[in-house]
Design an enzyme around this catalytic site. Structure first.
Site, PDB file in Angstrom:
ATOM      1  N   ARG A   1     -10.079 -10.298 -12.602  1.00 23.97           N
ATOM      2  CA  ARG A   1      -8.823  -9.703 -13.041  1.00 23.97           C
ATOM      3  C   ARG A   1      -7.835 -10.841 -13.273  1.00 23.97           C
ATOM      4  O   ARG A   1      -8.114 -11.993 -12.942  1.00 23.97           O
ATOM      5  CB  ARG A   1      -8.284  -8.723 -11.985  1.00 23.97           C
ATOM      6  CG  ARG A   1      -7.757  -9.382 -10.730  1.00 23.97           C
ATOM      7  CD  ARG A   1      -7.274  -8.373  -9.691  1.00 23.97           C
ATOM      8  NE  ARG A   1      -5.989  -7.791 -10.041  1.00 23.97           N
ATOM      9  CZ  ARG A   1      -5.158  -7.229  -9.147  1.00 23.97           C
ATOM     10  NH1 ARG A   1      -5.494  -7.190  -7.861  1.00 23.97           N
ATOM     11  NH2 ARG A   1      -4.019  -6.704  -9.526  1.00 23.97           N
ATOM     12  N   ARG A   2      -6.698 -10.526 -13.847  1.00 24.28           N
ATOM     13  CA  ARG A   2      -5.592 -11.473 -14.021  1.00 24.28           C
ATOM     14  C   ARG A   2      -6.063 -12.813 -14.572  1.00 24.28           C
ATOM     15  O   ARG A   2      -5.692 -13.870 -14.077  1.00 24.28           O
ATOM     16  CB  ARG A   2      -4.897 -11.708 -12.675  1.00 24.28           C
ATOM     17  CG  ARG A   2      -4.154 -10.504 -12.166  1.00 24.28           C
ATOM     18  CD  ARG A   2      -3.529 -10.789 -10.812  1.00 24.28           C
ATOM     19  NE  ARG A   2      -2.443  -9.876 -10.525  1.00 24.28           N
ATOM     20  CZ  ARG A   2      -1.752  -9.881  -9.394  1.00 24.28           C
ATOM     21  NH1 ARG A   2      -2.029 -10.743  -8.443  1.00 24.28           N
ATOM     22  NH2 ARG A   2      -0.771  -9.024  -9.214  1.00 24.28           N
TER      23      ARG A   2
ATOM     24  N   TYR B   1       1.669   5.299  -2.471  1.00 19.32           N
ATOM     25  CA  TYR B   1       1.998   6.694  -2.131  1.00 19.32           C
ATOM     26  C   TYR B   1       3.388   7.069  -2.595  1.00 19.32           C
ATOM     27  O   TYR B   1       3.663   8.228  -2.886  1.00 19.32           O
ATOM     28  CB  TYR B   1       1.807   6.944  -0.631  1.00 19.32           C
ATOM     29  CG  TYR B   1       0.367   6.734  -0.255  1.00 19.32           C
ATOM     30  CD1 TYR B   1      -0.629   7.494  -0.883  1.00 19.32           C
ATOM     31  CD2 TYR B   1      -0.024   5.754   0.622  1.00 19.32           C
ATOM     32  CE1 TYR B   1      -1.955   7.272  -0.611  1.00 19.32           C
ATOM     33  CE2 TYR B   1      -1.350   5.529   0.905  1.00 19.32           C
ATOM     34  CZ  TYR B   1      -2.315   6.289   0.281  1.00 19.32           C
ATOM     35  OH  TYR B   1      -3.628   6.063   0.538  1.00 19.32           O
TER      36      TYR B   1
ATOM     37  N   HIS C   1       0.807  -1.213   0.000  1.00 20.71           N
ATOM     38  CA  HIS C   1       0.000   0.000   0.000  1.00 20.71           C
ATOM     39  C   HIS C   1       0.848   1.275   0.000  1.00 20.71           C
ATOM     40  O   HIS C   1       0.631   2.138  -0.843  1.00 20.71           O
ATOM     41  CB  HIS C   1      -1.089   0.046   1.061  1.00 20.71           C
ATOM     42  CG  HIS C   1      -1.994   1.188   0.740  1.00 20.71           C
ATOM     43  ND1 HIS C   1      -3.019   1.087  -0.160  1.00 20.71           N
ATOM     44  CD2 HIS C   1      -1.939   2.482   1.088  1.00 20.71           C
ATOM     45  CE1 HIS C   1      -3.565   2.268  -0.338  1.00 20.71           C
ATOM     46  NE2 HIS C   1      -2.945   3.133   0.411  1.00 20.71           N
TER      47      HIS C   1
ATOM     48  N   HIS D   1      -9.766   0.579 -11.270  1.00 19.53           N
ATOM     49  CA  HIS D   1      -9.468   1.638 -10.297  1.00 19.53           C
ATOM     50  C   HIS D   1      -8.018   2.132 -10.427  1.00 19.53           C
ATOM     51  O   HIS D   1      -7.766   3.319 -10.552  1.00 19.53           O
ATOM     52  CB  HIS D   1      -9.737   1.128  -8.872  1.00 19.53           C
ATOM     53  CG  HIS D   1      -8.914   1.780  -7.818  1.00 19.53           C
ATOM     54  ND1 HIS D   1      -9.085   3.105  -7.441  1.00 19.53           N
ATOM     55  CD2 HIS D   1      -7.872   1.329  -7.064  1.00 19.53           C
ATOM     56  CE1 HIS D   1      -8.209   3.412  -6.503  1.00 19.53           C
ATOM     57  NE2 HIS D   1      -7.444   2.362  -6.267  1.00 19.53           N
ATOM     58  N   PHE D   2      -7.059   1.203 -10.418  1.00 16.72           N
ATOM     59  CA  PHE D   2      -5.684   1.722 -10.292  1.00 16.72           C
ATOM     60  C   PHE D   2      -5.100   2.264 -11.590  1.00 16.72           C
ATOM     61  O   PHE D   2      -4.085   2.930 -11.557  1.00 16.72           O
ATOM     62  CB  PHE D   2      -4.755   0.762  -9.536  1.00 16.72           C
ATOM     63  CG  PHE D   2      -4.397  -0.529 -10.202  1.00 16.72           C
ATOM     64  CD1 PHE D   2      -3.677  -0.555 -11.396  1.00 16.72           C
ATOM     65  CD2 PHE D   2      -4.709  -1.737  -9.596  1.00 16.72           C
ATOM     66  CE1 PHE D   2      -3.313  -1.743 -11.981  1.00 16.72           C
ATOM     67  CE2 PHE D   2      -4.354  -2.938 -10.175  1.00 16.72           C
ATOM     68  CZ  PHE D   2      -3.656  -2.934 -11.378  1.00 16.72           C
ATOM     69  N   HIS D   3      -5.752   2.018 -12.735  1.00 24.03           N
ATOM     70  CA  HIS D   3      -5.285   2.750 -13.911  1.00 24.03           C
ATOM     71  C   HIS D   3      -5.752   4.207 -13.877  1.00 24.03           C
ATOM     72  O   HIS D   3      -5.274   5.019 -14.661  1.00 24.03           O
ATOM     73  CB  HIS D   3      -5.696   2.051 -15.212  1.00 24.03           C
ATOM     74  CG  HIS D   3      -4.850   0.847 -15.508  1.00 24.03           C
ATOM     75  ND1 HIS D   3      -5.073  -0.369 -14.927  1.00 24.03           N
ATOM     76  CD2 HIS D   3      -3.745   0.676 -16.290  1.00 24.03           C
ATOM     77  CE1 HIS D   3      -4.160  -1.251 -15.339  1.00 24.03           C
ATOM     78  NE2 HIS D   3      -3.340  -0.630 -16.164  1.00 24.03           N
TER      79      HIS D   3
HETATM   80  C1  HEM Z   1      -1.653   1.464 -23.013  1.00 26.34           C
HETATM   81  C2  HEM Z   1      -1.641   1.560 -21.695  1.00 26.34           C
HETATM   82  C3  HEM Z   1      -2.089   0.482 -20.759  1.00 26.34           C
HETATM   83  C4  HEM Z   1      -2.958  -0.537 -20.987  1.00 26.34           C
HETATM   84  C5  HEM Z   1      -3.743  -0.836 -22.256  1.00 26.34           C
HETATM   85  C6  HEM Z   1      -3.023  -1.324 -19.786  1.00 26.34           C
HETATM   86  C7  HEM Z   1      -3.786  -2.453 -19.631  1.00 26.34           C
HETATM   87  C8  HEM Z   1      -3.746  -3.310 -18.555  1.00 26.34           C
HETATM   88  C9  HEM Z   1      -4.482  -4.537 -18.434  1.00 26.34           C
HETATM   89  C10 HEM Z   1      -5.511  -5.046 -19.431  1.00 26.34           C
HETATM   90  C11 HEM Z   1      -4.133  -5.119 -17.276  1.00 26.34           C
HETATM   91  C12 HEM Z   1      -4.568  -6.469 -16.762  1.00 26.34           C
HETATM   92  C13 HEM Z   1      -5.731  -6.405 -15.866  1.00 26.34           C
HETATM   93  C14 HEM Z   1      -5.982  -7.770 -15.286  1.00 26.34           C
HETATM   94  O1  HEM Z   1      -6.300  -8.696 -16.023  1.00 26.34           O
HETATM   95  O2  HEM Z   1      -5.857  -7.931 -14.062  1.00 26.34           O
HETATM   96  C15 HEM Z   1      -3.170  -4.260 -16.638  1.00 26.34           C
HETATM   97  C16 HEM Z   1      -2.582  -4.509 -15.421  1.00 26.34           C
HETATM   98  C17 HEM Z   1      -1.732  -3.640 -14.781  1.00 26.34           C
HETATM   99  N1  HEM Z   1      -1.326  -2.388 -15.238  1.00 26.34           N
HETATM  100 FE1  HEM Z   1      -1.786  -1.577 -17.024  1.00 26.34          FE
HETATM  101  N2  HEM Z   1      -2.219  -0.761 -18.851  1.00 26.34           N
HETATM  102  C18 HEM Z   1      -1.636   0.346 -19.400  1.00 26.34           C
HETATM  103  C19 HEM Z   1      -0.775   1.219 -18.767  1.00 26.34           C
HETATM  104  C20 HEM Z   1      -0.339   1.064 -17.464  1.00 26.34           C
HETATM  105  C21 HEM Z   1       0.481   2.010 -16.769  1.00 26.34           C
HETATM  106  C22 HEM Z   1       0.991   3.307 -17.351  1.00 26.34           C
HETATM  107  C23 HEM Z   1       0.711   1.495 -15.534  1.00 26.34           C
HETATM  108  C24 HEM Z   1       1.516   2.042 -14.390  1.00 26.34           C
HETATM  109  C25 HEM Z   1       2.371   3.021 -14.449  1.00 26.34           C
HETATM  110  C26 HEM Z   1       0.052   0.218 -15.458  1.00 26.34           C
HETATM  111  C27 HEM Z   1       0.077  -0.623 -14.362  1.00 26.34           C
HETATM  112  C28 HEM Z   1      -0.512  -1.852 -14.292  1.00 26.34           C
HETATM  113  C29 HEM Z   1      -0.360  -2.771 -13.196  1.00 26.34           C
HETATM  114  C30 HEM Z   1       0.439  -2.551 -11.926  1.00 26.34           C
HETATM  115  C31 HEM Z   1      -1.119  -3.895 -13.509  1.00 26.34           C
HETATM  116  C32 HEM Z   1      -1.326  -5.113 -12.629  1.00 26.34           C
HETATM  117  C33 HEM Z   1      -0.534  -6.261 -13.083  1.00 26.34           C
HETATM  118  C34 HEM Z   1      -0.877  -7.455 -12.252  1.00 26.34           C
HETATM  119  O3  HEM Z   1      -2.074  -7.681 -11.966  1.00 26.34           O
HETATM  120  O4  HEM Z   1       0.056  -8.158 -11.868  1.00 26.34           O
HETATM  121  N3  HEM Z   1      -0.591   0.001 -16.635  1.00 26.34           N
HETATM  122  N4  HEM Z   1      -2.957  -3.167 -17.444  1.00 26.34           N
HETATM  123 CU   LIG Z   2      -3.921  -0.334  -0.543  1.00 26.64          CU
END
Ligand code: HEM
Ligand SMILES: [Cu+2]
Length: 559
Positions: A439-440, A226, A222, A376-378
């Protein structure tokens, strides 16, 4: 603080490397994010795409974007802030050692990730197991970031001695807060990685205590958010009012916000573990309460920034109760940082509200592990944090190379295109997350694949909207990369120098209780003991057995 300063060639190269390397890696990070949306929407219906398996791509995406890019940027930004606002360059030897540790660590972790030996996602929960190189690389990245911080501390202390009675510049308060939070957060992580994961992945010990590893991970996980947010807050308090053409409404509000984050950002991690049995209810309740507490500095920030923007807009001739909004420099090409900051703030309105919703024990049970969470986190790390970081990366590169932005008109569209993309992307994920879209999960093999028994037509439309949003985000980043790399290729127009837009305060209150970090750090330790002492006691008491290694591709444990 006015005017530009000269920077030594060594520091200049250091900062450029620390923003350049992660920006290149980001090309892979963004690509894998986009591919994830294609799996989700069922456009890709296989276990892998272009030689990268589903979870491998998801790991690469999370690790590159959320861990490597953010950490290296925070250090580079800190070096620049220390040099500019204290007029003292960080200790060069320590700072370069930090760079090499982070770079070597990143490369070490990249090898197993790219060869499919570390598909453990960026949360690396055991019993998922990665090659030891992955954990050792991650440890080096973290230790490298500590060294970066250490290269500033003596400079700050000598500045304090030379400037008795003056307020510490707000930018320094912001970046030091960032790294105080980071130090608190990474200590339990270091324990998890060094004492538990590395010996386990090397085969020195047979099993691992999964609930303990998770509790330690979220002790880190968490405050990690921050650590992402605070450099963006630093830009919001120090630079946003200035690039808007006004002043920071209250200096004290900014200082208090940062200090509150020191106390409140860590003792909340159990809010990620509401569903886990080893922790008793009263500690989950306490962490819930403290999580609501940490919304406080964000509300203070929201009101202070809104007041600062209103002041700027009225100076520019804005009138009426609401119509002043029209007068801000939304598409200013010279002042493009405004567009990056502003688009991020709009996303954060949703990120903040959905974050507060997540805190609720009951809502949390509904959204846990659904696509609501990445939705949420995006809007947080993928919103204000990411936009502020890429905007500032470009800004620092133009100053430190003396090269102007190559396509200024395209550049101001980058953040708005991103805002639009995330709006579709996150809505798609959040809306169907409420009805249980996971998710995932490689949905192209299951829920969005009509050929599968698990096909669920209810989620198809939302997953399509997610992919459409992802495509717009991809376009935005393509534009950004064009601007960024073309800028690097432009001939130099000015001497390399460093300069940040810096706001004056409209209400410049005395610093009062925010003068010194120490009492806030002491308070943080006390609250942490209260929040995590009993939690860890519970976890240790409830966990008798350790778990053997596990591979998501196989139903039986590996040993
Ligand atoms: C074109 C830009 C982006 C797209 C299309 C995208 C899309 C996605 C998708 C589809 C997931 C998977 C969700 C799931 O199935 O749980 C994901 C996970 C994630 N994204 Fe992005 N994302 C983008 C940019 C970013 C950026 C800029 C960040 C952070 C600076 C970010 C951080 C994360 C993180 C931390 C996860 C979680 C991975 C996990 O569950 O282990 N993403 N994103
Ligand atoms: Cu948290």
């Amino acid at each position: 603080m006015e005017g530009s300063i000269k920077v030594s060639p060594s520091l200049r190269r250091l900062i450029l490397a620390e923003v350049g390397i992660p920006t290149v890696l980001l090309i892979f990070g963004i690509y894998h994010g986009f591919v994830q949306t294609l799996y989700r929407a069922g456009i890709i219906k296989s276990a892998s795409f272009m030689g990268i398996e589903y979870y491998q791509g998801l790991t690469l995406h999370g690790v590159i974007n959320a861990i490597v890019y953010t950490t290296m940027f925070a250090i580079a930004f800190g070096h620049a802030l220390v040099a500019y606002y204290l007029r003292k360059e960080p200790n060069a030897k320590v700072a370069w050692a930090s760079f090499w540790l982070m770079t070597v660590g990143t490369l070490m972790a990249a090898v197993p990730m790219f060869t499919g030996k570390a598909s453990v996602l960026y949360t690396f929960y055991p019993p998922l197991k990665a090659s030891p190189l992955f954990y050792i690389g991650a440890a080096l990245l973290v230790v490298g970031s500590w060294l970066g911080f250490f290269s500033w501390i003596p400079r700050y202390l000598s500045w304090r001695r030379e400037n008795p009675g003056s307020k510490t510049p707000m930018a320094i308060v912001g970046i030091f807060t960032t790294f105080i939070v980071w130090m608190i957060a990474t200590l339990p992580l270091a324990y998890e990685v060094l004492v538990m994961l590395i010996p386990w992945s090397l085969g020195w010990v047979n099993g691992i205590n999964v609930p303990l590893a998770r509790a330690l991970f979220w002790f880190f996980g968490h405050p990690l958010v921050y650590f992402w947010l605070l450099p963006a807050y630093t830009m919001y308090y120090v630079m946003l009012p200035r690039v808007a053409g006004g002043k920071l409404y209250s200096d004290f509000a900014g200082r208090l916000t940062f200090m509150l984050f020191i106390v409140l950002s860590a003792p909340v991690g159990v809010h990620h573990q509401f569903g886990e049995p080893a922790i008793s209810t009263q500690w989950k309740w306490l962490h819930t309460l403290l999580t609501y507490g940490v919304a406080l500095p964000s509300f203070v920030t929201a009101f202070t920034l809104a007041a600062s923007l209103e002041y700027a807009a009225r100076l520019r001739g804005g009138k009426g109760l609401f119509m002043w909004w029209g007068k801000l420099p939304y598409r200013s090409q010279e002042n493009y940082l405004f567009a990056y900051f502003f688009a991020g703030l709009i996303l954060f309105l949703f990120g903040g509200i959905t974050g507060i919703l997540n805190t609720s024990y009951t809502v949390n049970a509904v959204v846990h592990n659904t696509s609501w969470v990445p939705g949420h986190f995006h809007t947080t790390v993928g919103g204000p944090v990411f936009l502020a970081f890429i905007g500032m990366t470009l800004f620092m590169v133009t100053k430190l190379t003396g090269k102007p932005v190559a396509y200024p008109r395209l550049n101001v569209w980058v953040p708005y295109l991103w805002l639009l993309g995330v709006a579709f992307f996150s809505s798609g994920l959040m809306v169907s997350g409420l009805t249980g879209e996971p998710r995932r999960t490689n949905m192209g093999l299951t829920y969005t694949n009509p050929a599968s028994e698990a096909f669920n037509a209810d989620w198809s439309a939302a997953a399509g909207i997610t992919a459409f949003g992802g495509f717009i985000m991809l376009l935005s980043m393509a534009a950004y990369f064009i601007v960024f790399f073309a800028t690097l290729g432009t001939p130099r127009r000015a001497e390399p120098a460093l300069e940040f837009p810096t706001s004056e305060a409209y209400l410049d209150e005395p610093a009062r209780v925010t003068t010194n970090f120490k009492p806030w750090i002491a308070a943080a330790v006390v609250v942490l003991l209260i929040a995590y002492g009993p939690t860890l006691y519970d976890v240790l008491r409830a966990t008798f057995f350790s778990s053997v290694p596990f591979d998501p591709g196989s139903p039986a444990p590996l040993r």
